[in-house]
Design an enzyme around this catalytic site. Structure first.
Site, PDB file in Angstrom:
ATOM      1  N   LYS A 108      -5.024  -3.280   7.902  1.00 30.21           N
ATOM      2  CA  LYS A 108      -3.670  -3.673   8.298  1.00 30.21           C
ATOM      3  C   LYS A 108      -3.594  -3.596   9.820  1.00 30.21           C
ATOM      4  O   LYS A 108      -4.219  -2.706  10.395  1.00 30.21           O
ATOM      5  CB  LYS A 108      -2.645  -2.698   7.684  1.00 30.21           C
ATOM      6  N   SER A 116      -3.501   0.741  -0.347  1.00 28.81           N
ATOM      7  CA  SER A 116      -3.479   1.718   0.748  1.00 28.81           C
ATOM      8  C   SER A 116      -4.746   1.588   1.562  1.00 28.81           C
ATOM      9  O   SER A 116      -5.817   1.353   1.011  1.00 28.81           O
ATOM     10  CB  SER A 116      -3.383   3.127   0.170  1.00 28.81           C
ATOM     11  N   ALA A 117      -4.609   1.778   2.873  1.00 30.00           N
ATOM     12  CA  ALA A 117      -5.783   1.769   3.750  1.00 30.00           C
ATOM     13  C   ALA A 117      -6.599   3.048   3.594  1.00 30.00           C
ATOM     14  O   ALA A 117      -7.710   3.150   4.100  1.00 30.00           O
ATOM     15  CB  ALA A 117      -5.332   1.640   5.201  1.00 30.00           C
ATOM     16  N   LYS A 121       0.621   4.328  12.028  1.00 27.54           N
ATOM     17  CA  LYS A 121       0.952   4.291  10.596  1.00 27.54           C
ATOM     18  C   LYS A 121       0.351   3.052   9.930  1.00 27.54           C
ATOM     19  O   LYS A 121       0.561   1.936  10.385  1.00 27.54           O
ATOM     20  CB  LYS A 121       2.470   4.283  10.401  1.00 27.54           C
ATOM     21  N   GLU A 170       6.133  -1.061   1.955  1.00 27.90           N
ATOM     22  CA  GLU A 170       5.502  -0.393   3.103  1.00 27.90           C
ATOM     23  C   GLU A 170       6.486   0.460   3.895  1.00 27.90           C
ATOM     24  O   GLU A 170       7.685   0.176   3.911  1.00 27.90           O
ATOM     25  CB  GLU A 170       4.975  -1.480   4.063  1.00 27.90           C
ATOM     26  N   ASP A 171       5.951   1.445   4.596  1.00 30.26           N
ATOM     27  CA  ASP A 171       6.777   2.251   5.505  1.00 30.26           C
ATOM     28  C   ASP A 171       6.437   1.975   6.964  1.00 30.26           C
ATOM     29  O   ASP A 171       7.037   2.571   7.855  1.00 30.26           O
ATOM     30  CB  ASP A 171       6.559   3.750   5.243  1.00 30.26           C
ATOM     31  N   ASP A 200       2.028   0.402  -0.922  1.00 33.85           N
ATOM     32  CA  ASP A 200       1.362   1.277   0.029  1.00 33.85           C
ATOM     33  C   ASP A 200       1.527   2.692  -0.531  1.00 33.85           C
ATOM     34  O   ASP A 200       2.381   2.929  -1.395  1.00 33.85           O
ATOM     35  CB  ASP A 200       2.059   1.136   1.395  1.00 33.85           C
ATOM     36  N   LEU A 201       0.724   3.627  -0.061  1.00 31.14           N
ATOM     37  CA  LEU A 201       0.807   5.003  -0.579  1.00 31.14           C
ATOM     38  C   LEU A 201       1.464   5.959   0.427  1.00 31.14           C
ATOM     39  O   LEU A 201       2.555   6.488   0.196  1.00 31.14           O
ATOM     40  CB  LEU A 201      -0.603   5.502  -0.933  1.00 31.14           C
ATOM     41  N   ASP A 202       0.766   6.138   1.561  1.00 33.17           N
ATOM     42  CA  ASP A 202       1.211   7.124   2.551  1.00 33.17           C
ATOM     43  C   ASP A 202       2.541   6.706   3.171  1.00 33.17           C
ATOM     44  O   ASP A 202       2.622   5.671   3.833  1.00 33.17           O
ATOM     45  CB  ASP A 202       0.148   7.268   3.648  1.00 33.17           C
ATOM     46  N   THR A 219       2.494  11.917   2.806  1.00 29.20           N
ATOM     47  CA  THR A 219       1.195  12.164   3.435  1.00 29.20           C
ATOM     48  C   THR A 219       1.145  11.562   4.837  1.00 29.20           C
ATOM     49  O   THR A 219       0.313  11.967   5.646  1.00 29.20           O
ATOM     50  CB  THR A 219       0.068  11.562   2.583  1.00 29.20           C
TER      51      THR A 219
END
Ligand code: BG6
Ligand code: MG
Length: 221
Positions: free
Chosen positions: A146, A115-116, A44, A170-171, A8-10, A16
């Site tokens: 997601k 990432s979404a 999120k 993931e966060d 995942d990115l953010d 971000t």
């Protein structure tokens, strides 16, 4: 055996997630929807239009606006978001992530981004991480966001790996649910209660090392 890592990115690679939250918070205020921690956490990992729907629902306003108005709200949020991320540089990469990516590459693990966010290509550019992520799942080509597993299933396909050969990172609870649903091993970065469904959890990105992951996988086995 684990052969690939799907990121995942953010909130995992960079914060971000904070800017997404700020931009949604501002829109919620403008729409007269009360901003709560539960709403913020629930957003999120959720796609742009699904996030807007969640905010409207939280304020019992899901039937108050036309499709065109909703598209305008989402565009406004994105404009705010783009302003907030405008000054980002590679110094905004979370600590430990560059070393972890280098280690994965050195050990020939396959890597991709799931990432979404439709903004992830520009963020990878800003962070100078394009070299690590030649493979990026395009969220605009997916049927479901997601917590649906589709994005992680697609990530494994793009890596030519079986789900059980992949670890997803993931966060957010919605992201962990997506990884687990895809049949991959989930790593959660952050709060233990929020990420209780994760197979492995680290409090912070600096704890995410191959050594720590291998140790956690032995304990779980
Ligand atoms: C996810 C974020 O990665 O991307 C969400 O966690 C965000 O907060 C979603 O809504 C969609 O992002 P974007 O940039 O396409 O609006
Ligand atoms: Mg995230």
């Amino acid at each position: 055996d684990i052969k690939g890592f799907i990121f995942d990115l953010d909130g995992v690679i960079t914060l971000t997630s904070k800017y997404h939250g700020q931009a949604w918070h501002q829109l919620a205020d403008e729409l007269g929807v009360t901003w709560t921690k539960a709403l913020a956490d629930g957003l999120k990992g959720i796609s742009r239009m699904d996030s807007l729907e969640m905010i409207l629902k939280a304020g019992n306003k899901e039937n108050d606006y036309t499709e065109e108005e909703k598209i305008r709200f989402a565009a406004k949020k994105n404009d705010n978001y783009l302003t907030l991320i405008g000054k980002m540089t590679d110094e905004d990469i979370l600590p430990g992530i560059p070393a972890f990516l280098k280690d994965l590459a050195a050990h020939n693990y396959k890597i991709c981004l799931a990432s979404a966010s439709k903004n992830s290509p520009i963020i990878l550019e800003k962070l100078d991480l394009v070299k690590y992520f030649p493979i990026v799942v395009d969220p605009s080509k997916l049927k479901k966001g997601k917590p649906d597993p589709e994005i992680y299933v697609r990530g494994a396909e793009l890596l030519h790996l079986k789900p059980e050969e992949c670890i997803g990172i993931e966060d957010a609870a919605a992201g962990i649910q997506a990884i687990n649903g895809a049949g991959e091993t989930s790593i959660g970065i952050g709060d233990a209660t929020e990420l209780s469904a994760a197979d492995i959890r680290f409090a912070r990105t600096t704890d995410m090392t191959l050594v720590n992951i291998e140790a956690a996988m032995k304990i779980n086995a």
